[in-house]
Design a protein around this motif. Structure first.
Motif, PDB file in Angstrom:
ATOM      1  N   ARG A  94     -11.584 -18.536  -1.843  1.00  8.43           N
ATOM      2  CA  ARG A  94     -11.326 -17.109  -1.624  1.00  8.43           C
ATOM      3  C   ARG A  94      -9.999 -16.898  -0.907  1.00  8.43           C
ATOM      4  N   TRP A  95      -9.519 -15.663  -0.982  1.00 11.67           N
ATOM      5  CA  TRP A  95      -8.327 -15.259  -0.257  1.00 11.67           C
ATOM      6  C   TRP A  95      -8.631 -13.969   0.500  1.00 11.67           C
ATOM      7  N   LEU A  96      -7.842 -13.735   1.552  1.00 19.14           N
ATOM      8  CA  LEU A  96      -7.929 -12.517   2.357  1.00 19.14           C
ATOM      9  C   LEU A  96      -6.562 -11.859   2.328  1.00 19.14           C
ATOM     10  N   ALA A  97      -6.531 -10.548   2.121  1.00 25.55           N
ATOM     11  CA  ALA A  97      -5.257  -9.831   2.060  1.00 25.55           C
ATOM     12  C   ALA A  97      -5.299  -8.584   2.925  1.00 25.55           C
ATOM     13  N   LEU A  98      -4.124  -8.210   3.437  1.00 25.72           N
ATOM     14  CA  LEU A  98      -3.930  -6.969   4.176  1.00 25.72           C
ATOM     15  C   LEU A  98      -2.797  -6.199   3.521  1.00 25.72           C
ATOM     16  N   ALA A  99      -2.936  -4.880   3.482  1.00 28.98           N
ATOM     17  CA  ALA A  99      -1.885  -4.022   2.930  1.00 28.98           C
ATOM     18  C   ALA A  99      -2.026  -2.628   3.522  1.00 28.98           C
ATOM     19  N   VAL A 100      -0.944  -1.873   3.456  1.00 24.83           N
ATOM     20  CA  VAL A 100      -0.985  -0.443   3.763  1.00 24.83           C
ATOM     21  C   VAL A 100      -0.705   0.263   2.459  1.00 24.83           C
ATOM     22  N   GLY A 101      -1.560   1.210   2.109  1.00 23.25           N
ATOM     23  CA  GLY A 101      -1.397   1.904   0.840  1.00 23.25           C
ATOM     24  C   GLY A 101      -1.784   3.359   0.918  1.00 23.25           C
ATOM     25  N   GLN A 102      -1.436   4.065  -0.143  1.00 21.74           N
ATOM     26  CA  GLN A 102      -1.746   5.490  -0.265  1.00 21.74           C
ATOM     27  C   GLN A 102      -2.042   5.768  -1.733  1.00 21.74           C
ATOM     28  N   ALA A 103      -3.225   6.299  -2.018  1.00 26.12           N
ATOM     29  CA  ALA A 103      -3.636   6.534  -3.395  1.00 26.12           C
ATOM     30  C   ALA A 103      -2.795   7.614  -4.074  1.00 26.12           C
ATOM     31  N   ASP A 104      -2.409   8.639  -3.342  1.00 26.20           N
ATOM     32  CA  ASP A 104      -1.633   9.752  -3.876  1.00 26.20           C
ATOM     33  C   ASP A 104      -1.025  10.478  -2.682  1.00 26.20           C
ATOM     34  N   PRO A 105       0.068  11.218  -2.869  1.00 29.48           N
ATOM     35  CA  PRO A 105       0.707  11.867  -1.719  1.00 29.48           C
ATOM     36  C   PRO A 105      -0.216  12.776  -0.902  1.00 29.48           C
ATOM     37  N   GLU A 106      -1.217  13.351  -1.519  1.00 33.42           N
ATOM     38  CA  GLU A 106      -2.100  14.236  -0.750  1.00 33.42           C
ATOM     39  C   GLU A 106      -3.211  13.486  -0.019  1.00 33.42           C
ATOM     40  N   PHE A 107      -3.304  12.177  -0.216  1.00 32.57           N
ATOM     41  CA  PHE A 107      -4.294  11.360   0.473  1.00 32.57           C
ATOM     42  C   PHE A 107      -3.649  10.655   1.658  1.00 32.57           C
ATOM     43  N   PRO A 108      -4.444  10.275   2.655  1.00 30.78           N
ATOM     44  CA  PRO A 108      -3.876   9.581   3.820  1.00 30.78           C
ATOM     45  C   PRO A 108      -3.500   8.147   3.490  1.00 30.78           C
ATOM     46  N   PHE A 109      -2.580   7.601   4.294  1.00 23.35           N
ATOM     47  CA  PHE A 109      -2.298   6.182   4.221  1.00 23.35           C
ATOM     48  C   PHE A 109      -3.510   5.441   4.757  1.00 23.35           C
ATOM     49  N   GLU A 110      -3.722   4.218   4.257  1.00 24.52           N
ATOM     50  CA  GLU A 110      -4.857   3.425   4.688  1.00 24.52           C
ATOM     51  C   GLU A 110      -4.418   1.989   4.954  1.00 24.52           C
ATOM     52  N   LEU A 111      -5.001   1.408   5.974  1.00 26.04           N
ATOM     53  CA  LEU A 111      -4.850  -0.023   6.210  1.00 26.04           C
ATOM     54  C   LEU A 111      -5.993  -0.677   5.461  1.00 26.04           C
ATOM     55  N   LEU A 112      -5.661  -1.562   4.534  1.00 21.60           N
ATOM     56  CA  LEU A 112      -6.655  -2.149   3.640  1.00 21.60           C
ATOM     57  C   LEU A 112      -6.799  -3.643   3.899  1.00 21.60           C
ATOM     58  N   ALA A 113      -8.011  -4.107   3.887  1.00 23.20           N
ATOM     59  CA  ALA A 113      -8.305  -5.541   3.938  1.00 23.20           C
ATOM     60  C   ALA A 113      -9.160  -5.854   2.723  1.00 23.20           C
ATOM     61  N   ALA A 114      -8.832  -6.927   2.044  1.00 21.75           N
ATOM     62  CA  ALA A 114      -9.562  -7.288   0.830  1.00 21.75           C
ATOM     63  C   ALA A 114      -9.833  -8.787   0.800  1.00 21.75           C
ATOM     64  N   VAL A 115     -10.948  -9.149   0.219  1.00 25.13           N
ATOM     65  CA  VAL A 115     -11.291 -10.552  -0.002  1.00 25.13           C
ATOM     66  C   VAL A 115     -11.570 -10.713  -1.492  1.00 25.13           C
ATOM     67  N   GLY A 116     -10.952 -11.721  -2.096  1.00 25.52           N
ATOM     68  CA  GLY A 116     -11.145 -11.949  -3.523  1.00 25.52           C
ATOM     69  C   GLY A 116     -11.340 -13.415  -3.837  1.00 25.52           C
ATOM     70  N   GLU A 117     -11.780 -13.657  -5.042  1.00 30.84           N
ATOM     71  CA  GLU A 117     -11.937 -15.028  -5.541  1.00 30.84           C
ATOM     72  C   GLU A 117     -10.564 -15.638  -5.782  1.00 30.84           C
ATOM     73  N   GLU A 118     -10.410 -16.897  -5.439  1.00 34.67           N
ATOM     74  CA  GLU A 118      -9.123 -17.567  -5.592  1.00 34.67           C
ATOM     75  C   GLU A 118      -8.646 -17.546  -7.050  1.00 34.67           C
ATOM     76  N   SER A 119      -9.572 -17.567  -7.985  1.00 32.00           N
ATOM     77  CA  SER A 119      -9.196 -17.567  -9.401  1.00 32.00           C
ATOM     78  C   SER A 119      -8.494 -16.262  -9.803  1.00 32.00           C
ATOM     79  N   SER A 120      -8.702 -15.180  -9.061  1.00 31.96           N
ATOM     80  CA  SER A 120      -8.060 -13.908  -9.401  1.00 31.96           C
ATOM     81  C   SER A 120      -6.626 -13.834  -8.893  1.00 31.96           C
ATOM     82  N   LEU A 121      -6.241 -14.739  -8.005  1.00 26.86           N
ATOM     83  CA  LEU A 121      -4.896 -14.737  -7.422  1.00 26.86           C
ATOM     84  C   LEU A 121      -4.465 -16.170  -7.189  1.00 26.86           C
ATOM     85  N   PRO A 122      -4.010 -16.845  -8.240  1.00 26.53           N
ATOM     86  CA  PRO A 122      -3.598 -18.239  -8.084  1.00 26.53           C
ATOM     87  C   PRO A 122      -2.420 -18.362  -7.110  1.00 26.53           C
ATOM     88  N   ARG A 123      -2.348 -19.473  -6.450  1.00 24.74           N
ATOM     89  CA  ARG A 123      -1.253 -19.700  -5.495  1.00 24.74           C
ATOM     90  C   ARG A 123       0.076 -19.833  -6.164  1.00 24.74           C
TER      91      ARG A 123
END
Length: 123
Positions: A94-123
């Motif tokens: 598995r991998w762990l990721a952090l990002a700051v994102g915004q879905a659309d200008p009228e939505f707030p910015f969000e601090l995002l944390a995600a965990v995924g299978e290693e096969s979805s994001l090869p090194r």
């Protein structure tokens, strides 16, 4: 909890007027960027420096198959953020990721944390 998980933390925004809203939005983004840096430092102490991954390739614009889609949580992340900081977990698989994102200008910015299978994001 499944192998592909997302956590979100919204920034504060929302004052009257377009200019005030933009100012508030920029302030919220800066606050979340500071939180991102602080959390990155804590995780880097544990797992080393993260890799920075550009997310635009996962949008699928270069893929000739219009039905292809990035696996989750990459499918979501590539639509709200441009980059993410990634650690491949030492336990493997598995991998762990952090990002700051915004879905659309009228939505707030969000601090995002995600965990995924290693096969979805090869090194």
């Amino acid at each position: 909890m499944g192998p592909d998980t997302m956590w979100q933390c919204s920034g504060r925004a929302g004052t009257s007027g377009r200019t005030a809203a933009k100012r508030s939005s920029r302030r919220a983004e800066r606050e979340l960027e500071a939180d991102l840096h602080a959390l990155t430092a804590v995780l880097a102490d544990r797992w080393g420096d993260p890799a920075t991954v550009e997310l635009w390739p996962y949008l699928g614009f270069d893929d000739p198959d219009p039905e292809s889609a990035a696996p989750e949580p990459l499918g979501f992340l590539c639509n709200v953020a441009s980059t993410m900081r990634v650690w491949w977990l030492p336990s493997g698989g598995r991998w762990l990721a952090l990002a700051v994102g915004q879905a659309d200008p009228e939505f707030p910015f969000e601090l995002l944390a995600a965990v995924g299978e290693e096969s979805s994001l090869p090194r």
